[in-house]
Write an enzyme that holds these catalytic residues in place. Structure first.
Site, PDB file in Angstrom:
ATOM      1  CE  LYS A  13       9.274 -17.434  -6.330  1.00  0.00           C
ATOM      2  NZ  LYS A  13      10.094 -16.361  -6.841  1.00  0.00           N
ATOM      3  NE  ARG A  85       6.206 -14.310  -1.456  1.00  0.00           N
ATOM      4  CZ  ARG A  85       6.425 -13.286  -2.349  1.00  0.00           C
ATOM      5  NH1 ARG A  85       7.199 -12.510  -2.299  1.00  0.00           N
ATOM      6  NH2 ARG A  85       5.790 -13.501  -3.462  1.00  0.00           N
ATOM      7  NE  ARG A 124       8.543 -10.275 -13.255  1.00  0.00           N
ATOM      8  CZ  ARG A 124       8.688 -10.793 -12.142  1.00  0.00           C
ATOM      9  NH1 ARG A 124       8.646 -12.405 -12.116  1.00  0.00           N
ATOM     10  NH2 ARG A 124       8.719  -9.968 -11.256  1.00  0.00           N
ATOM     11  NE  ARG A 155       5.543  -8.071 -10.863  1.00  0.00           N
ATOM     12  CZ  ARG A 155       5.705  -8.945 -10.008  1.00  0.00           C
ATOM     13  NH1 ARG A 155       5.567 -10.385 -10.401  1.00  0.00           N
ATOM     14  NH2 ARG A 155       6.144  -8.765  -8.814  1.00  0.00           N
ATOM     15  NE  ARG A 166       9.188  -7.788  -5.926  1.00  0.00           N
ATOM     16  CZ  ARG A 166       9.745  -7.232  -7.073  1.00  0.00           C
ATOM     17  NH1 ARG A 166       9.893  -6.041  -6.989  1.00  0.00           N
ATOM     18  NH2 ARG A 166       9.603  -8.012  -8.235  1.00  0.00           N
TER      19      ARG A 166
HETATM   20  P1  ADP Z   1       7.819 -11.077  -6.193  1.00  0.00           P
HETATM   21  O1  ADP Z   1       8.067 -12.433  -5.765  1.00  0.00           O
HETATM   22  O2  ADP Z   1       8.669 -10.601  -7.373  1.00  0.00           O
HETATM   23  O3  ADP Z   1       7.972 -10.220  -4.986  1.00  0.00           O
HETATM   24  P2  ADP Z   1       5.237 -11.755  -6.312  1.00  0.00           P
HETATM   25  O4  ADP Z   1       4.454 -11.653  -7.421  1.00  0.00           O
HETATM   26  O5  ADP Z   1       5.395 -13.050  -5.809  1.00  0.00           O
HETATM   27  O6  ADP Z   1       6.175 -10.800  -6.652  1.00  0.00           O
HETATM   28  O7  ADP Z   1       4.348 -10.910  -5.158  1.00  0.00           O
HETATM   29  C1  ADP Z   1       3.962  -9.506  -5.568  1.00  0.00           C
HETATM   30  C2  ADP Z   1       3.622  -9.013  -4.004  1.00  0.00           C
HETATM   31  O8  ADP Z   1       2.344  -9.781  -3.457  1.00  0.00           O
HETATM   32  C3  ADP Z   1       4.893  -8.990  -3.216  1.00  0.00           C
HETATM   33  O9  ADP Z   1       5.679  -7.871  -3.237  1.00  0.00           O
HETATM   34  C4  ADP Z   1       3.918  -8.877  -1.684  1.00  0.00           C
HETATM   35  O10 ADP Z   1       3.436  -7.664  -1.520  1.00  0.00           O
HETATM   36  C5  ADP Z   1       2.489  -9.852  -2.190  1.00  0.00           C
HETATM   37  N1  ADP Z   1       2.735 -11.145  -1.702  1.00  0.00           N
HETATM   38  C6  ADP Z   1       2.618 -12.233  -2.534  1.00  0.00           C
HETATM   39  N2  ADP Z   1       2.965 -13.363  -2.205  1.00  0.00           N
HETATM   40  C7  ADP Z   1       2.692 -13.145  -0.691  1.00  0.00           C
HETATM   41  C8  ADP Z   1       2.953 -13.814   0.390  1.00  0.00           C
HETATM   42  N3  ADP Z   1       3.062 -15.183   0.525  1.00  0.00           N
HETATM   43  N4  ADP Z   1       2.897 -13.175   1.718  1.00  0.00           N
HETATM   44  C9  ADP Z   1       2.798 -11.819   1.788  1.00  0.00           C
HETATM   45  N5  ADP Z   1       2.911 -10.995   0.673  1.00  0.00           N
HETATM   46  C10 ADP Z   1       2.753 -11.724  -0.377  1.00  0.00           C
HETATM   47  P1  ADP Z   2       9.855 -15.468 -10.384  1.00  0.00           P
HETATM   48  O1  ADP Z   2       8.465 -16.182 -10.448  1.00  0.00           O
HETATM   49  O2  ADP Z   2      10.745 -16.405  -9.657  1.00  0.00           O
HETATM   50  O3  ADP Z   2       9.913 -14.235  -9.828  1.00  0.00           O
HETATM   51  P2  ADP Z   2       9.898 -15.629 -13.236  1.00  0.00           P
HETATM   52  O4  ADP Z   2       9.387 -16.864 -13.574  1.00  0.00           O
HETATM   53  O5  ADP Z   2       8.731 -14.381 -13.351  1.00  0.00           O
HETATM   54  O6  ADP Z   2      10.360 -15.578 -11.706  1.00  0.00           O
HETATM   55  O7  ADP Z   2      10.844 -15.180 -14.274  1.00  0.00           O
HETATM   56  C1  ADP Z   2      11.669 -13.937 -13.962  1.00  0.00           C
HETATM   57  C2  ADP Z   2      12.342 -13.510 -15.266  1.00  0.00           C
HETATM   58  O8  ADP Z   2      13.195 -14.481 -15.759  1.00  0.00           O
HETATM   59  C3  ADP Z   2      11.157 -13.672 -16.627  1.00  0.00           C
HETATM   60  O9  ADP Z   2      11.387 -12.728 -17.545  1.00  0.00           O
HETATM   61  C4  ADP Z   2      11.310 -15.182 -17.255  1.00  0.00           C
HETATM   62  O10 ADP Z   2      11.194 -15.181 -18.729  1.00  0.00           O
HETATM   63  C5  ADP Z   2      13.095 -15.313 -17.022  1.00  0.00           C
HETATM   64  N1  ADP Z   2      13.450 -16.566 -16.723  1.00  0.00           N
HETATM   65  C6  ADP Z   2      12.868 -17.431 -16.034  1.00  0.00           C
HETATM   66  N2  ADP Z   2      13.590 -18.689 -15.927  1.00  0.00           N
HETATM   67  C7  ADP Z   2      14.629 -18.226 -16.610  1.00  0.00           C
HETATM   68  C8  ADP Z   2      15.746 -19.231 -17.283  1.00  0.00           C
HETATM   69  N3  ADP Z   2      15.877 -20.293 -16.634  1.00  0.00           N
HETATM   70  N4  ADP Z   2      16.786 -18.672 -17.879  1.00  0.00           N
HETATM   71  C9  ADP Z   2      16.466 -17.312 -18.375  1.00  0.00           C
HETATM   72  N5  ADP Z   2      15.456 -16.570 -18.011  1.00  0.00           N
HETATM   73  C10 ADP Z   2      14.525 -17.140 -17.357  1.00  0.00           C
END
Ligand code: ADP
Ligand code: ADP
Length: 214
Positions: A13, A85, A124, A155, A166
């Site tokens: 995403k 979410r 990542r 991260r 998650r």
């Molecule tokens: P991921 O999708 O890998 O969990 P994000 O970067 O989207 O990571 O979010 C990091 C953290 O921020 C989540 O684990 C949560 O604690 C919080 N967060 C992000 N977006 C939302 C949301 N829409 N609602 C509630 N908590 C959120």
């Molecule tokens: P999200 O926001 O859904 O959690 P990210 O965009 O942070 O996902 O991507 C997660 C990891 O996967 C990153 O290290 C990114 O570089 C890698 N990645 C994203 N899309 C692809 C793809 N189509 N093929 C291979 N690796 C990808």
């Protein structure tokens, strides 16, 4: 363009939102980035939400809605990454859109199996300087500091145990939103196991098909 990106952690995403934002000028609104920035600022709100973030739990709905609303109001073309979410956030988004008489062009669900996601998230890396997302193997950070000086950091919550937690919350609370948007006829499903550039092309084609300005 007003789109929501759905999909599990690691589906791409953030990567796709950054690319489409660069290509089209649409604003990339990542609630995860907002949460991390608030925590880093050391504010009282940041301290309140830190524990949720560290555990990989969702921050309470009222807090996250208050945090993202100003960004939504600020631009008329955006890509939402990480919001909504759950059902209550999806309803809150509808209410905010109704207030500004706007609609969603599409909810794009990026689809990929859990084992691939763990592999992607473990590799990542994010640039501290630019926020750009990379992968040690699939999308390595550039060697040229002019392009992105880094440093490229991992991260804290990208450990296998926290990732699995998650993903569980995603499957329980976020995945059902696909039905919410399918019922409205605006769900687009994209195979996110494809190479990054192909996923971008498919998303843009799908959004154009809905009549959204891309
Ligand atoms: P991921 O999708 O890998 O969990 P994000 O970067 O989207 O990571 O979010 C990091 C953290 O921020 C989540 O684990 C949560 O604690 C919080 N967060 C992000 N977006 C939302 C949301 N829409 N609602 C509630 N908590 C959120
Ligand atoms: P999200 O926001 O859904 O959690 P990210 O965009 O942070 O996902 O991507 C997660 C990891 O996967 C990153 O290290 C990114 O570089 C890698 N990645 C994203 N899309 C692809 C793809 N189509 N093929 C291979 N690796 C990808």
């Amino acid at each position: 363009m007003r789109i929501v990106l759905l999909g599990p952690q690691g589906a791409g995403k953030g990567t796709q939102a950054q690319r489409i934002s660069r290509e089209t000028g649409a604003k990339h609104i990542s609630t995860g980035d907002l949460v991390r920035a608030e925590i880093k600022s050391g504010s009282e709100l940041g301290q309140t939400i830190k524990d949720y973030n560290d555990r990989g739990d969702l921050v309470p709905d009222e807090i996250i809605v208050e945090m993202m609303k100003p960004y939504l109001d600020e631009a008329d073309s955006w890509i939402l990454d990480g919001f909504p979410r759950n059902g209550s956030q999806a309803e809150a988004l509808d209410k905010m859109l109704a207030e500004i008489s706007a609609g969603l062009d599409a909810a794009v669900a990026l689809e990929a199996p859990d084992d691939l996601l763990v592999e992607r998230l473990s590799g990542r890396r994010t640039s501290e300087a630019t926020g750009n997302i990379y992968h040690v193997e699939y999308d390595p950070p550039p060697g040229d500091p002019e392009e992105d000086p880094g440093p490229f950091v991992q991260r804290e919550d990208d450990r296998e145990e926290a990732i699995r937690h998650r993903l569980k919350i995603y499957h329980e609370q976020t995945e059902p939103l696909k039905h919410y948007y399918a019922d409205r006829g605006i769900l687009v499903q994209v195979d996110a196991t494809q190479p990054i550039t192909e996923v971008t092309a498919e998303i843009r084609e799908a959004v154009e098909g809905t009549g959204g300005r891309v």
